[in-house]
Design an enzyme around this catalytic site. Structure first.
Site, PDB file in Angstrom:
ATOM      1  N   GLU A   1       0.793  -1.244   0.000  1.00 18.08           N
ATOM      2  CA  GLU A   1       0.000   0.000   0.000  1.00 18.08           C
ATOM      3  C   GLU A   1       0.822   1.289   0.000  1.00 18.08           C
ATOM      4  O   GLU A   1       0.616   2.169   0.836  1.00 18.08           O
ATOM      5  CB  GLU A   1      -0.967  -0.006   1.198  1.00 18.08           C
ATOM      6  CG  GLU A   1      -1.885  -1.209   1.198  1.00 18.08           C
ATOM      7  CD  GLU A   1      -2.784  -1.290   2.435  1.00 18.08           C
ATOM      8  OE1 GLU A   1      -2.638  -0.465   3.361  1.00 18.08           O
ATOM      9  OE2 GLU A   1      -3.634  -2.191   2.482  1.00 18.08           O
TER      10      GLU A   1
ATOM     11  N   GLU B   1      -5.855 -11.118  -1.481  1.00 18.38           N
ATOM     12  CA  GLU B   1      -6.701 -11.002  -0.275  1.00 18.38           C
ATOM     13  C   GLU B   1      -8.178 -10.982  -0.673  1.00 18.38           C
ATOM     14  O   GLU B   1      -8.961 -10.171  -0.180  1.00 18.38           O
ATOM     15  CB  GLU B   1      -6.339  -9.725   0.507  1.00 18.38           C
ATOM     16  CG  GLU B   1      -4.864  -9.633   0.840  1.00 18.38           C
ATOM     17  CD  GLU B   1      -4.473  -8.371   1.623  1.00 18.38           C
ATOM     18  OE1 GLU B   1      -5.349  -7.694   2.158  1.00 18.38           O
ATOM     19  OE2 GLU B   1      -3.265  -8.093   1.686  1.00 18.38           O
TER      20      GLU B   1
END
Ligand code: XIL
Length: 373
Positions: free
Chosen positions: A156, A261
């Site tokens: 991220e 994910e």
């Protein structure tokens, strides 16, 4: 007809079917196409609920720890590492012949504040932070050298608009922190695959930024094997077209794609990102399926699953792994994100540890595709 003959005929019809059903797992159906993984928690690894541990071993071909390898839990203080849980995850994977990947080395969330400050609480100098990164990455990656297939090296680093997230890493070291992380990870285990991981990868500006990063890292001589798309998705976003466009762009950049994910929230959402510090207030309207999911909504969810899974199969030349973020709806992090205390249904197993019917359709779909190797 004699009763024995009738029984024999029934057995001939039924037995092969029950046998095939037992064989029918996503791990088997996707073999040779991509790994099919699941994020595991410590109760599952410790066998607190043996049914869950057995399901993981039987239905999947890969695991990733949901929390215990993140910077804070594994390295809570500068001079202290906590290996117990991470060691157990790796051993659990080896015992059950599941490929283990590591998540994650450098991330702005779930990281001790000590990482960025000196004894007076002031931000450390760039060289100090770089050295702490080196120590952290060398120690963690080095400990599992040869036993972990690949690492989410940086998690991220971008905002959805494609600019760099102004994390402490970025504030102190500038964008080069990403390059350093990949270099240190490669030094620590030259054979391990290295990944950049993020959410909303299908947002065009973010995807462009990630493609730019891949090119820059390659130009600097860094190893980068794949981009991980977290794939925390919703009922109405992103569109399948947007996901496909991101796949095409990543493929053209010369990296593999991982769905790292995957979950599809069935609930309304005030927020479409996955930055874990975002939280919103609870309301009943935002938690509509406490008792049950209506059939029509369940059908829509199933269609989302199949549309996405179909895309993974279509791109299985570049999609190397698909990992769901949790085993059952009971344990999903989405029950508490981005609103605490809701009841979500984003995973492939229900609250009774029962495989959802859509999985049979996924298996049928997967079997129609040829293996890539
Ligand atoms: C989540 C875990 O599932 C939760 O148990 C934890 O409390 C917070 O983090 N993006 C990531 C994952 O990369 O590590 C996050 O996992 C979900 C968002």
């Amino acid at each position: 007809m004699k009763i024995k003959t009738i029984l024999a005929i029934i057995a001939i019809i039924i037995l092969p079917n029950t046998h095939t059903m037992a064989q029918n797992t996503l791990a088997k159906a996707t073999k040779g196409k991509f790994l099919f993984g699941v994020a595991v928690n410590m109760q599952q690894v410790n066998g607190v609920n043996p049914i869950e541990s057995e399901l993981i071993a039987k239905e999947f071909s890969a695991i990733v720890p949901e929390n215990c390898m993140k910077p804070q839990p594994i390295h809570p203080e500068e001079k202290r590492y906590e290996w117990t849980d991470a060691d157990k995850v790796v051993a659990f994977g080896e015992k059950n012949k599941l490929v283990v990947t590591g998540h994650c080395l450098i991330w702005h969330s779930q990281i001790g504040r000590w990482f960025f400050v000196d004894s007076a609480g002031k931000d450390v100098a760039p060289e100090v932070l770089k050295e702490r990164m080196r120590q952290h990455i060398h120690t963690v990656v080095g400990r599992y050298k040869g036993r972990i297939k690949g690492w989410d090296v940086v998690n991220e680093a971008f905002e959805d608009n494609g600019t760099f997230r102004k994390s402490k890493f970025y504030q102190i070291l500038g964008k080069d922190f990403i390059k350093y992380a990949f270099q240190f990870a490669h030094e620590a285990d030259p054979k391990a695959e290295l990944y950049y991981n993020d959410y909303n990868v299908e947002t065009p500006a973010k995807c462009e930024a990630i493609v730019g990063l891949v090119k820059e890292l390659k130009a600097a001589g860094c190893r980068i094997d794949a981009v991980g798309s977290q794939a925390h998705w919703h009922m109405d976003s992103p569109t399948i077209d947007a996901i496909e466009t991101s796949f095409k762009n990543l493929k053209a950049a010369g990296v593999k794609i991982l769905i790292t994910e995957w979950d599809i929230s069935i609930l309304p959402s005030p927020y479409s990102g996955a930055n874990i510090s975002q939280n919103f207030r609870y309301s009943k309207e935002m938690d509509p399926y406490r008792e049950a999911v209506p059939d029509s909504v369940q059908k829509e969810w199933n269609k989302r699953v199949l549309d996405m899974f179909g895309l993974y199969l279509k791109y299985n030349d570049v999609v190397d792994r698909v990992t769901v973020w949790g085993l059952t709806d009971n344990g999903t992090w989405l029950n508490n994100f981005p609103i605490r205390g809701r009841k979500d249904y984003p995973l492939l197993f229900d609250r009774n540890n029962k495989r959802k019917s859509v999985v049979d359709e996924m298996i049928t779909m997967a079997k129609k595709y040829k293996s890539k190797n």
